[in-house]
Design a protein around this motif. Structure first.
Motif, PDB file in Angstrom:
ATOM      1  N   LEU A 179      -9.509   4.561 -14.796  1.00  0.00           N
ATOM      2  CA  LEU A 179      -8.318   3.852 -14.345  1.00  0.00           C
ATOM      3  C   LEU A 179      -7.315   4.882 -13.846  1.00  0.00           C
ATOM      4  CD1 LEU A 179      -7.842   1.184 -17.149  1.00  0.00           C
ATOM      5  CD2 LEU A 179      -8.731   0.841 -14.851  1.00  0.00           C
ATOM      6  N   LEU A 180      -6.959   4.778 -12.589  1.00  0.00           N
ATOM      7  CA  LEU A 180      -6.023   5.718 -11.979  1.00  0.00           C
ATOM      8  C   LEU A 180      -4.654   5.069 -11.862  1.00  0.00           C
ATOM      9  CD1 LEU A 180      -8.319   7.024  -9.128  1.00  0.00           C
ATOM     10  CD2 LEU A 180      -7.911   8.057 -11.360  1.00  0.00           C
ATOM     11  N   ARG A 181      -3.623   5.897 -11.979  1.00  0.00           N
ATOM     12  CA  ARG A 181      -2.249   5.404 -11.877  1.00  0.00           C
ATOM     13  C   ARG A 181      -1.959   5.009 -10.435  1.00  0.00           C
ATOM     14  NH1 ARG A 181       3.049   7.882 -11.239  1.00  0.00           N
ATOM     15  NH2 ARG A 181       4.532   6.324 -11.952  1.00  0.00           N
ATOM     16  N   LYS A 182      -1.381   3.832 -10.262  1.00  0.00           N
ATOM     17  CA  LYS A 182      -0.976   3.312  -8.957  1.00  0.00           C
ATOM     18  C   LYS A 182       0.404   2.686  -9.106  1.00  0.00           C
ATOM     19  CE  LYS A 182      -4.997   3.988  -6.919  1.00  0.00           C
ATOM     20  NZ  LYS A 182      -5.181   4.801  -5.743  1.00  0.00           N
ATOM     21  N   VAL A 183       0.989   2.310  -7.990  1.00  0.00           N
ATOM     22  CA  VAL A 183       2.270   1.599  -7.968  1.00  0.00           C
ATOM     23  C   VAL A 183       2.049   0.297  -7.212  1.00  0.00           C
ATOM     24  CG1 VAL A 183       4.646   1.657  -7.120  1.00  0.00           C
ATOM     25  CG2 VAL A 183       3.616   3.717  -8.052  1.00  0.00           C
ATOM     26  N   GLN A 184       2.536  -0.800  -7.792  1.00  0.00           N
ATOM     27  CA  GLN A 184       2.435  -2.094  -7.131  1.00  0.00           C
ATOM     28  C   GLN A 184       3.811  -2.511  -6.637  1.00  0.00           C
ATOM     29  OE1 GLN A 184       0.422  -5.266  -9.247  1.00  0.00           O
ATOM     30  NE2 GLN A 184       1.690  -6.786  -8.260  1.00  0.00           N
ATOM     31  N   LEU A 185       3.873  -2.903  -5.371  1.00  0.00           N
ATOM     32  CA  LEU A 185       5.108  -3.404  -4.772  1.00  0.00           C
ATOM     33  C   LEU A 185       4.950  -4.892  -4.512  1.00  0.00           C
ATOM     34  CD1 LEU A 185       5.566  -0.678  -2.015  1.00  0.00           C
ATOM     35  CD2 LEU A 185       6.458  -0.651  -4.327  1.00  0.00           C
ATOM     36  N   GLN A 186       5.974  -5.666  -4.812  1.00  0.00           N
ATOM     37  CA  GLN A 186       6.003  -7.076  -4.465  1.00  0.00           C
ATOM     38  C   GLN A 186       7.205  -7.299  -3.567  1.00  0.00           C
ATOM     39  OE1 GLN A 186       5.971  -9.527  -7.967  1.00  0.00           O
ATOM     40  NE2 GLN A 186       3.893  -8.926  -8.506  1.00  0.00           N
ATOM     41  N   ILE A 187       6.927  -7.862  -2.396  1.00  0.00           N
ATOM     42  CA  ILE A 187       7.978  -8.058  -1.408  1.00  0.00           C
ATOM     43  C   ILE A 187       7.877  -9.480  -0.872  1.00  0.00           C
ATOM     44  CG2 ILE A 187       8.978  -7.190   0.743  1.00  0.00           C
ATOM     45  CD1 ILE A 187       7.212  -4.636   0.268  1.00  0.00           C
ATOM     46  N   ALA A 188       8.922 -10.269  -1.049  1.00  0.00           N
ATOM     47  CA  ALA A 188       8.983 -11.623  -0.494  1.00  0.00           C
ATOM     48  C   ALA A 188       9.697 -11.540   0.848  1.00  0.00           C
ATOM     49  CB  ALA A 188       9.726 -12.555  -1.439  1.00  0.00           C
ATOM     50  N   VAL A 189       9.046 -12.069   1.900  1.00  0.00           N
ATOM     51  CA  VAL A 189       9.628 -11.994   3.237  1.00  0.00           C
ATOM     52  C   VAL A 189       9.488 -13.327   3.956  1.00  0.00           C
ATOM     53  CG1 VAL A 189       9.228  -9.514   3.532  1.00  0.00           C
ATOM     54  CG2 VAL A 189       7.488 -11.119   4.271  1.00  0.00           C
ATOM     55  N   ASN A 190      10.372 -13.560   4.905  1.00  0.00           N
ATOM     56  CA  ASN A 190      10.221 -14.683   5.818  1.00  0.00           C
ATOM     57  C   ASN A 190       9.113 -14.335   6.810  1.00  0.00           C
ATOM     58  OD1 ASN A 190      12.314 -16.388   4.798  1.00  0.00           O
ATOM     59  ND2 ASN A 190      13.794 -14.957   5.657  1.00  0.00           N
ATOM     60  N   ASP A 191       8.550 -15.352   7.449  1.00  0.00           N
ATOM     61  CA  ASP A 191       7.388 -15.154   8.313  1.00  0.00           C
ATOM     62  C   ASP A 191       7.616 -14.115   9.411  1.00  0.00           C
ATOM     63  OD1 ASP A 191       5.812 -16.935   6.877  1.00  0.00           O
ATOM     64  OD2 ASP A 191       6.440 -18.651   8.074  1.00  0.00           O
ATOM     65  N   ASP A 192       8.831 -14.021   9.944  1.00  0.00           N
ATOM     66  CA  ASP A 192       9.122 -13.057  11.013  1.00  0.00           C
ATOM     67  C   ASP A 192       9.002 -11.607  10.546  1.00  0.00           C
ATOM     68  OD1 ASP A 192       9.629 -15.238  12.586  1.00  0.00           O
ATOM     69  OD2 ASP A 192      11.810 -15.057  12.489  1.00  0.00           O
ATOM     70  N   PHE A 193       9.116 -11.386   9.256  1.00  0.00           N
ATOM     71  CA  PHE A 193       9.104 -10.020   8.729  1.00  0.00           C
ATOM     72  C   PHE A 193       7.731  -9.578   8.204  1.00  0.00           C
ATOM     73  CE2 PHE A 193      13.622 -10.687   8.800  1.00  0.00           C
ATOM     74  CZ  PHE A 193      14.152  -9.428   9.018  1.00  0.00           C
ATOM     75  N   VAL A 194       6.719 -10.439   8.266  1.00  0.00           N
ATOM     76  CA  VAL A 194       5.416 -10.088   7.700  1.00  0.00           C
ATOM     77  C   VAL A 194       4.809  -8.881   8.405  1.00  0.00           C
ATOM     78  CG1 VAL A 194       3.040 -10.867   7.313  1.00  0.00           C
ATOM     79  CG2 VAL A 194       4.947 -12.400   6.818  1.00  0.00           C
ATOM     80  N   GLU A 195       4.648  -8.946   9.713  1.00  0.00           N
ATOM     81  CA  GLU A 195       3.993  -7.837  10.435  1.00  0.00           C
ATOM     82  C   GLU A 195       4.783  -6.532  10.363  1.00  0.00           C
ATOM     83  OE1 GLU A 195       0.882  -7.424  11.561  1.00  0.00           O
ATOM     84  OE2 GLU A 195       0.610  -9.371  10.598  1.00  0.00           O
ATOM     85  N   PRO A 196       6.121  -6.544  10.574  1.00  0.00           N
ATOM     86  CA  PRO A 196       6.848  -5.282  10.421  1.00  0.00           C
ATOM     87  C   PRO A 196       6.721  -4.697   9.008  1.00  0.00           C
ATOM     88  CG  PRO A 196       8.233  -6.891  11.532  1.00  0.00           C
ATOM     89  CD  PRO A 196       7.005  -7.601  11.075  1.00  0.00           C
ATOM     90  N   THR A 197       6.697  -5.557   7.995  1.00  0.00           N
ATOM     91  CA  THR A 197       6.564  -5.083   6.618  1.00  0.00           C
ATOM     92  C   THR A 197       5.195  -4.469   6.391  1.00  0.00           C
ATOM     93  OG1 THR A 197       8.104  -6.785   5.856  1.00  0.00           O
ATOM     94  CG2 THR A 197       6.693  -5.764   4.186  1.00  0.00           C
ATOM     95  N   VAL A 198       4.148  -5.140   6.855  1.00  0.00           N
ATOM     96  CA  VAL A 198       2.786  -4.609   6.702  1.00  0.00           C
ATOM     97  C   VAL A 198       2.646  -3.287   7.441  1.00  0.00           C
ATOM     98  CG1 VAL A 198       0.360  -5.025   7.302  1.00  0.00           C
ATOM     99  CG2 VAL A 198       1.722  -6.849   6.260  1.00  0.00           C
ATOM    100  N   ASN A 199       3.166  -3.211   8.651  1.00  0.00           N
ATOM    101  CA  ASN A 199       3.080  -1.963   9.422  1.00  0.00           C
ATOM    102  C   ASN A 199       3.806  -0.825   8.715  1.00  0.00           C
ATOM    103  OD1 ASN A 199       1.573  -3.247  11.399  1.00  0.00           O
ATOM    104  ND2 ASN A 199       3.360  -3.696  12.661  1.00  0.00           N
TER     105      ASN A 199
END
Length: 115
Positions: free
Chosen positions: A55-75
């Motif tokens: 088991l390796l240490r990782k960081v999990q991010l949770q981000i709630a966005v409106n539909d217009d922000f999905v692609e910029p957030t993923v990029n």
């Protein structure tokens, strides 16, 4: 509305936060977590003895966005989280989930306005 869950290397957290700021995503939740994927853990030396950690240490991010922000957030997540130009095994994963509702506790606002 979408909930984006990203699992990244801890060393990439600051780069990811900077990339998200550039695309005007300022709200996120960060959690420490452990896991493994293709790299299947690692072998380390401790007090002269070799042991395996799967088991390796990782960081999990949770981000709630409106539909217009999905692609910029993923990029931004890909840009900030990738190691080198082509990336490496263990750089992480991004999951995009539909989000039915969001409620701001303070004001009672619902939906995209609450994000």
């Amino acid at each position: 509305m979408k909930l984006i869950i990203a699992i990244i290397q801890p060393s990439k957290l600051e780069a990811v936060k900077e990339a998200l700021t550039e695309v005007e995503v300022f709200r996120l939740t960060v959690m420490d977590c452990q896991g493994f994927g293709r790299q299947k853990g690692q072998t380390e030396m401790y007090r002269g003895r070799e042991f395996s950690t799967n088991l390796l240490r990782k960081v999990q991010l949770q981000i709630a966005v409106n539909d217009d922000f999905v692609e910029p957030t993923v990029n931004a997540l890909v840009q900030g989280g990738r190691s080198g130009d082509k990336g490496e095994i263990g750089d992480g994963k991004i999951f995009i989930l539909p989000m039915d509702d969001c409620i701001r506790i303070r004001t009672g606002e619902r939906g995209s306005e609450a994000i």
